[in-house]
Enzyme design. Structure first.
Site, PDB file in Angstrom:
ATOM      1  CB  SER A   1      -1.581   0.075   0.906  1.00 49.47           C
ATOM      2  OG  SER A   1      -1.648   0.804   1.194  1.00 49.47           O
TER       3      SER A   1
ATOM      4  CG  ASP B   1      -6.313  -3.264  -2.296  1.00 50.42           C
ATOM      5  OD1 ASP B   1      -7.838  -2.588  -1.668  1.00 50.42           O
ATOM      6  OD2 ASP B   1      -5.950  -3.607  -2.086  1.00 50.42           O
TER       7      ASP B   1
ATOM      8  CG  HIS C   1      -5.289  -2.708   0.936  1.00 52.86           C
ATOM      9  ND1 HIS C   1      -5.060  -2.582   0.232  1.00 52.86           N
ATOM     10  CD2 HIS C   1      -4.923  -1.972   1.437  1.00 52.86           C
ATOM     11  CE1 HIS C   1      -4.230  -1.380   0.309  1.00 52.86           C
ATOM     12  NE2 HIS C   1      -3.816  -1.387   1.246  1.00 52.86           N
TER      13      HIS C   1
END
Lengths: 302, 302
Positions: free
Chosen positions: B165, B243, B278
């Site tokens: 991320s 995600d 995620h």
């Protein structure tokens, strides 16, 4: 009663289902995580074309003090092993939970909420909800079996049990009381003689009217003397030499002393592992060995 | 400056060192975790007898928003891969921290503490401490190299970088700005075009006097156009189709659009993986592939 799917989470080649359901035994809503291995999805596809095969077996993982179903799901890393050998994993909660359930974790993290000890309480007020023995060994497997009604997973017969700390106690205790149910048992840093250590005494005195009498029926060190060995059954245990609870709470030496001379002696492998502690770093390090051990007993290595 | 060992934790065949040290760059105490693989301990023994071998390479893992060095250490499960291939892992923190450091995580979890974005801030008051670019790519490797002075681990030359991320952004951005330093780069769900998404705009507007000009020098989608391809370098990226940040924060389509037609095109493998989210369930599922990718570039598969 049925399950509510709170979330589906892709992991490795399979999927975690984060479920909750109303338990008739604990009289509250219970959370439970199930890992469906990649083989489940393969067979689901095959079944539409080719019909049924041998069912996927299940390993029940009982967590330690303060844990929810999330901790081991996130940190023990069973999923890659489940995919490798082809078993499902079930991660139950460690106690009943909710505003109306007695037990105050702010006052006491090792008794009450998050610390159900996998027994059926007899003492007021805990005897209404704290029925984790019946929940884990009876109701939950039946409910899962009813819910996953495609006959792809065996939640009841071809099953094994494992756990950590309080859950290691719960696994060994439940195994010895249900030898015809579980194919094999393993434990990570289990509380082996709760009658003689602070965590166990607090739990048994709190949950039972007669801690020694009722608790003795669950204590692995008591049970191993009174439970006749049953062919093919084995127990695998790992404990770290740097476990801060080794001396005061786990007591492997008292357990092994009672194992000695019984038929169990050659069927219990208790390994002290140098330098490991009580954490999920320790658990995840030995999950591959435990997975292979259970896979053998569940007929997955043939 | 030296490191303080807060704890040593046995894991798989090696050991996590949970360290802290005073940084001259961020002007505060920084936490960092290092995983020493089993090969480190083997060579330590050998070295006493036989002298030096090729040094163990290092992979730097940059974490995402809100994380400390603990999250990935506990949940990404790099350690079994580090033992398999023989590399060390370094898990830096995501920002400077402490009472005197500006940034209030209660008001803002995506800016300030836990959200340093791996850049050198120029805007007051963040320009005093938020120098995570210099910290991660320069000071930390030098300090580790000085501290582990047995010459068993290469923290500086034979190294690769990865992240998740915000840390995926940091890895790709740092890689493209230091092609002669890192052997390879990978990322899990990276923020690929921070100039054009809310997380990136908030960070760049907060940390830079000129968000577009200064931020552009860090933006992977900008950098990939301006950075000449260097032989043998490759980037591996995984992003889950489920995600929740895919559309508004990650923007793989904008990145790939700029990759197209450049020399990088055949050296960037961006895989969209069906059903993944995620979380660390996603990360840990693809860590084995990323480990093998980096192992190849670090010369560990020969």
């Amino acid at each position: 009663m049925s399950f509510k799917i709170n979330s589906k989470v892709a992991a490795c080649g399979g999927q975690f289902l984060k479920l909750s359901h109303q338990s008739n035994v604990t009289k509250c809503s219970m959370d439970v995580n199930v890992y469906l291995p990649r083989q489940y999805f393969q067979r689901k596809d095959e079944k539409n074309n080719q019909g049924a095969k041998k069912q996927i077996p299940t390993i029940y993982y009982l967590s330690g003090l303060t844990c929810t179903p999330q901790n081991a799901s996130e940190k023990a890393f069973w999923q890659i092993q489940a995919d490798k050998f082809g078993f499902a994993m079930v991660f139950p909660d460690t106690s009943p939970r909710g505003d109306v359930i007695p037990g105050d974790p702010e006052k006491s993290w090792d008794f009450g909420l998050g610390a159900g000890f996998y027994i059926n309480a007899t003492k007021v007020p805990f005897n209404k909800n704290y029925k984790m023995y019946d929940y884990v060994h009876k109701e939950l497997p039946m409910e899962l079996s009813n819910y996953f009604n495609e006959n792809l997973i065996d939640f009841i017969d071809n099953v094994s049990i494992t756990g950590h700390s309080m859950g290691g106690f719960g696994a060994i205790s439940g195994f010895l009381q249900n030898l015809n149910k579980y194919k094999s048992c393993s434990a990570f840093a289990p509380i082996l003689n709760p009658l003689n250590v602070p965590w166990g005494q607090k739990a048994f005195n709190g949950y039972f009217n007669d801690a020694n009498l009722e608790g003795g029926k669950h204590d692995p060190t008591e049970l191993i003397q009174s439970t006749k060995y049953l062919s093919t059954k084995e127990i695998l245990i790992h404990i770290g030499t740097n476990d801060p609870f080794l001396k005061n709470q786990l007591k492997p030496e008292l357990f092994l002393d009672k194992v000695k001379g019984t038929e169990w002696e050659s069927h219990i492998d208790l390994e002290m592992v140098e330098g490991f502690d009580h954490s999920y770093y320790f658990i995840s390090s030995f999950v591959p060995q435990h997975a292979e051990f259970h896979a053998k007993h569940l007929g997955l290595l043939n």
